[in-house]
Design an enzyme around this catalytic site. Structure first.
Site, PDB file in Angstrom:
ATOM      1  N   GLU A  23      11.855 -23.073  11.662  1.00  0.00           N
ATOM      2  CA  GLU A  23      13.317 -23.084  11.706  1.00  0.00           C
ATOM      3  C   GLU A  23      13.713 -22.669  13.118  1.00  0.00           C
ATOM      4  O   GLU A  23      13.626 -21.494  13.479  1.00  0.00           O
ATOM      5  CB  GLU A  23      13.889 -22.110  10.664  1.00  0.00           C
ATOM      6  CG  GLU A  23      13.468 -22.408   9.229  1.00  0.00           C
ATOM      7  CD  GLU A  23      13.952 -23.762   8.731  1.00  0.00           C
ATOM      8  OE1 GLU A  23      14.799 -24.389   9.394  1.00  0.00           O
ATOM      9  OE2 GLU A  23      13.461 -24.197   7.683  1.00  0.00           O
TER      10      GLU A  23
ATOM     11  N   CYS B 247      21.928 -19.371  14.545  1.00  0.00           N
ATOM     12  CA  CYS B 247      21.218 -20.607  14.889  1.00  0.00           C
ATOM     13  C   CYS B 247      22.029 -21.846  14.557  1.00  0.00           C
ATOM     14  O   CYS B 247      21.806 -22.904  15.159  1.00  0.00           O
ATOM     15  CB  CYS B 247      19.854 -20.657  14.197  1.00  0.00           C
ATOM     16  SG  CYS B 247      19.934 -20.581  12.390  1.00  0.00           S
TER      17      CYS B 247
END
Length: 482
Positions: A226, A260
């Site tokens: 990720e 993010c």
């Protein structure tokens, strides 16, 4: 009956041999005890749920100390609400996830049957980042426990108080042969990535993700990465400018942009740029009338990251960009507070650092486009983002964005909320990551989908065994259609 394993030891693992010893303990327990039952998995999830609720105030305090200032409300929303929601969702759906899946059996082999059985992989490694230190450590933990695995977690050294709290919390919740937390700096992280896990999940930068994948490949460990990247927010010409600005700035300013999936830059119609900028400024002033002493406005996590984000703004200014710092009360923000005024960078060029690097701070570059085709082309000319946001009402334009761009996830007419949906997978694509977790996809990521064929006592497969003769010839002619 096997005796319950002791809780975590007080000594902190700091060497590769310590890590290997912990992994051996977890793997041995997985082999000896096998896959946990449905009831055992539910019990594990409920224990984690109770521990989080009991320590919610301590979690907020620890994260605030690590950041210098972290909004308590942001912590409760982004750390506790999200993880507790994942636990509740897993508990509600776990029985269905665990049930074997009946699959079609080719008519030639009837009355045999086919199934897919979900089996725990064994021991899952999780390397968690600093920006959401609870969510991004415990979210994957929920999925791994639901899938019946044992778990080893390496939290970030940049949030030491939160990392120690996680170690204590999980140590008081689970036996040390079910969940283990190891703390330490980059050398511990490097050794951790080299361990022969059954699956490794890493959340962090693309640069470090490449190193983690390289290290894991030595043991052929499958990885979920990720990562992140530059997630665009595209404002359609038919959407209300003020509403778009409010929602984009709310997503950008949450956790001071250290997310993010934060909108990294905005693409707005050329004729509406000035109105968009004014709406952004008004939105910031409404959310944060002051900055310096405002507990709602989060600090940058440390001096290095503060300097990094500041360097992006300085670089843009030195290259001729119009930089607007939005400081509603006109305060002097001391560098020691690591609070940075929300900043808009107008018409940045490609060579500027703010358009080269993921910003991870309260800075929003704003570019313009003439036609929606131009905005789509700009996104597609760059690495595939973890998230994409489109603000528009026209169905055809929304469909074009969805079909002509590729990203890890999309939210329409809002930012970041696709990540908060327990039944949607979360994961990147290309440079923004590989694999996914959350909800059923998380359960499947940490499971082996084992193919099972059950032969019937009555079957015809013996007709195709040597010695072959006329019966086999006739059968093959029938099967092949000749």
């Amino acid at each position: 009956m096997t005796a319950a394993a002791p809780l975590h030891e007080v000594a902190k693992p700091t060497s590769a041999s310590d890590l290997q010893s912990i992994l051996r303990r977890l793997k041995q327990a997985a082999r000896e005890r096998g896959a946990p039952t449905y009831d055992e998995r539910i019990a594990s999830l409920e224990k984690l749920e109770r521990s989080l609720l009991t320590r919610k105030e301590a979690i907020a305090r620890a994260i605030a100390r690590d950041f210098g200032n972290r909004s308590k409300h942001e912590t409760f929303v982004a750390e506790l609400f999200v993880v507790l929601g994942s636990i509740k969702h897993a508990k509600s759906h776990l029985r269905d996830w665990m049930d074997p899946e009946d699959r079609e059996t080719s008519w030639v082999f009837l009355p045999a049957t086919c199934q897919v059985v979900h089996q725990p992989l064994g021991v899952v490694g999780i390397i968690a980042p600093w920006n959401y230190p609870v969510t991004v450590a415990l979210g994957p933990l929920v999925a791994a426990l639901a899938a019946g695995n044992r778990v080893m977690i390496k939290p970030s050294e940049l949030v030491p108080e939160t990392s120690e709290l996680l170690r204590d919390l999980l140590g008081a919740t689970f036996p040390d042969d079910q969940v283990a937390v190891v703390t330490g700096g980059p050398s511990v992280g490097e050794a951790f990535a080299k361990l022969p896990f059954d699956h490794l999940l890493f959340t962090g930068s693309t640069r470090v993700g490449k190193m983690v994948m390289r290290a894991a490949s030595e043991n052929l460990v499958p990885v979920t990465l990720e990562l992140g990247g530059k997630s665009p927010a595209i404002v359609g010409a038919d959407f209300n400018t003020r509403t778009a600005a409010e929602r984009i700035m709310a997503g950008k300013m949450f956790n001071a942009g250290q997310t993010c999936v934060a909108p990294d830059y905005a693409l707005v119609p050329s004729g509406g740029r000035d109105a968009f900028i004014e709406a952004c400024k008004a939105s910031i002033a409404k959310m944060y009338p002051t900055l310096e002493k405002n507990p709602d406005y989060t600090s940058i996590v440390n001096e290095a990251h503060y300097a990094r984000v500041r360097s992006y703004v300085d670089d843009a200014r030195s290259r001729g960009a119009n930089v607007i710092e939005v400081n509603p009360a006109g305060e002097t923000l001391e560098a020691a507070s690591r609070k940075m005024a929300p900043t808009l960078v107008l018409d940045p060029t490609e060579e500027m650092l703010c358009m080269q690097e993921e910003i991870f701070g309260p800075v929003l570059p704003v570019r313009t486009y003439e036609k929606l085709d131009d905005a789509i082309a700009y996104v597609n000319d760059h690495p595939r983002p973890l998230a994409l946001y489109y603000f528009g009402n026209e169905r055809a334009s929304i469909d074009r964005i969805l079909s002509q761009t590729t990203s890890g996830g999309v939210t329409i007419n809002e930012t970041m909320l696709h990540v908060a949906q327990e039944d949607l997978p979360f994961g990147g694509v290309g440079a923004s990551g590989m694999g996914q977790y959350q909800g059923q996809e998380g359960f499947e990521t940490f499971s082996k989908k084992k193919a099972v064929f059950r032969q019937s006592r009555i079957n015809t497969t013996g007709l195709l065994r040597p010695p072959y003769g006329k019966t086999a010839d006739r059968l093959l002619a029938f099967l092949l259609g000749k």
